[in-house]
Enzyme design. Sequence first.
Site, short mmCIF file in Angstrom:
data_model
loop_
_atom_site.label_atom_id
_atom_site.label_comp_id
_atom_site.label_asym_id
_atom_site.label_seq_id
_atom_site.Cartn_x
_atom_site.Cartn_y
_atom_site.Cartn_z
N HIS A 2 -47.19 -148.93 28.50
CA HIS A 2 -45.92 -149.04 29.14
C HIS A 2 -44.90 -149.46 28.10
O HIS A 2 -45.08 -150.46 27.26
CB HIS A 2 -46.03 -150.33 30.11
CG HIS A 2 -44.84 -150.69 30.97
ND1 HIS A 2 -44.55 -149.69 31.87
CD2 HIS A 2 -43.98 -151.54 30.92
CE1 HIS A 2 -43.21 -150.35 32.26
NE2 HIS A 2 -43.31 -151.40 31.62
N ARG A 15 -51.25 -140.59 48.89
CA ARG A 15 -51.88 -140.91 47.64
C ARG A 15 -53.40 -141.05 47.82
O ARG A 15 -53.99 -140.52 46.74
CB ARG A 15 -51.41 -142.46 47.51
CG ARG A 15 -50.07 -142.67 46.94
CD ARG A 15 -49.95 -144.12 46.40
NE ARG A 15 -48.50 -144.34 46.53
CZ ARG A 15 -47.47 -143.96 45.72
NH1 ARG A 15 -48.03 -142.97 44.75
NH2 ARG A 15 -46.25 -144.02 45.67
N ILE A 57 -48.37 -143.74 41.02
CA ILE A 57 -48.86 -144.99 41.18
C ILE A 57 -50.30 -144.73 41.85
O ILE A 57 -50.49 -144.05 42.73
CB ILE A 57 -47.97 -145.90 42.35
CG1 ILE A 57 -46.80 -146.15 41.77
CG2 ILE A 57 -49.00 -146.99 42.92
CD1 ILE A 57 -45.69 -146.96 42.54
N THR A 99 -41.69 -144.19 18.80
CA THR A 99 -42.31 -144.27 17.28
C THR A 99 -43.40 -145.18 17.35
O THR A 99 -44.52 -145.04 16.87
CB THR A 99 -41.12 -144.60 16.41
OG1 THR A 99 -40.19 -143.61 16.64
CG2 THR A 99 -41.50 -144.35 15.10
#
Length: 193
Positions: free
Chosen positions: A113, A69, A96, A176
């Site tokens: 989210h 990472r 992440i 949408t």
Amino acid sequence: MKNIVILISGTGSNMAAIVRAAQQQDWARRLDARVAAVISNRPDAKGLAWAREAGIATAVVDHKAYAGREPFDAALMAEIDRHTPALVVLAGFMRILTPGFVAHYAGRIVNIHPSLLPAFPGLHTHQRAIDMGCRVAGVTVHQVTAELDHGAILAQAVVPVLPDDTADTLAARVLTQEHLIYPRAVAELILRV
Ligand code: GRF
């Protein structure tokens, strides 16, 4: 001119909604802002081709080419910072992020989210909402902090969960709304960064 850099991993429909809003609402003139680049961690992300056709600079920082990472985030940060961004927009970016990365963009990095946070952080939000018997579901635009799917809420939209919904039908209804609230939230935020 304030530069917006959008990070994607896949279809990029939220990215496209933001780019379209920027064009149709003339963000360059009205907000002194533009989408400067679209960056993907996946070379095959569909949204890359769309962005290229829309005349936006694109780049790939393939996470598979890095040992972990930290080096991936360092390379991603370097690519983003080439565009001196006022705002970094995560739009279906499925990685992440390290605390160092998040701190580097503190206050100027946002995410969308597909749940009504703080309910259902993480994956499979639509199935989890159905399984819990939720009557409503929705989407949240929030500031990014080191904790996954946390951070101050900037915008939300609510949709009903219908009795015969599957994760797919619910996801489509939520998406949408994503396309409506994300461009709006980015336009509001760009004035404050
Ligand atoms: C959206 O549902 C978004 O909320 C989630 O991943 C999906 C990405 O869709 N984080 P797209 O790539 O913007 O079409």
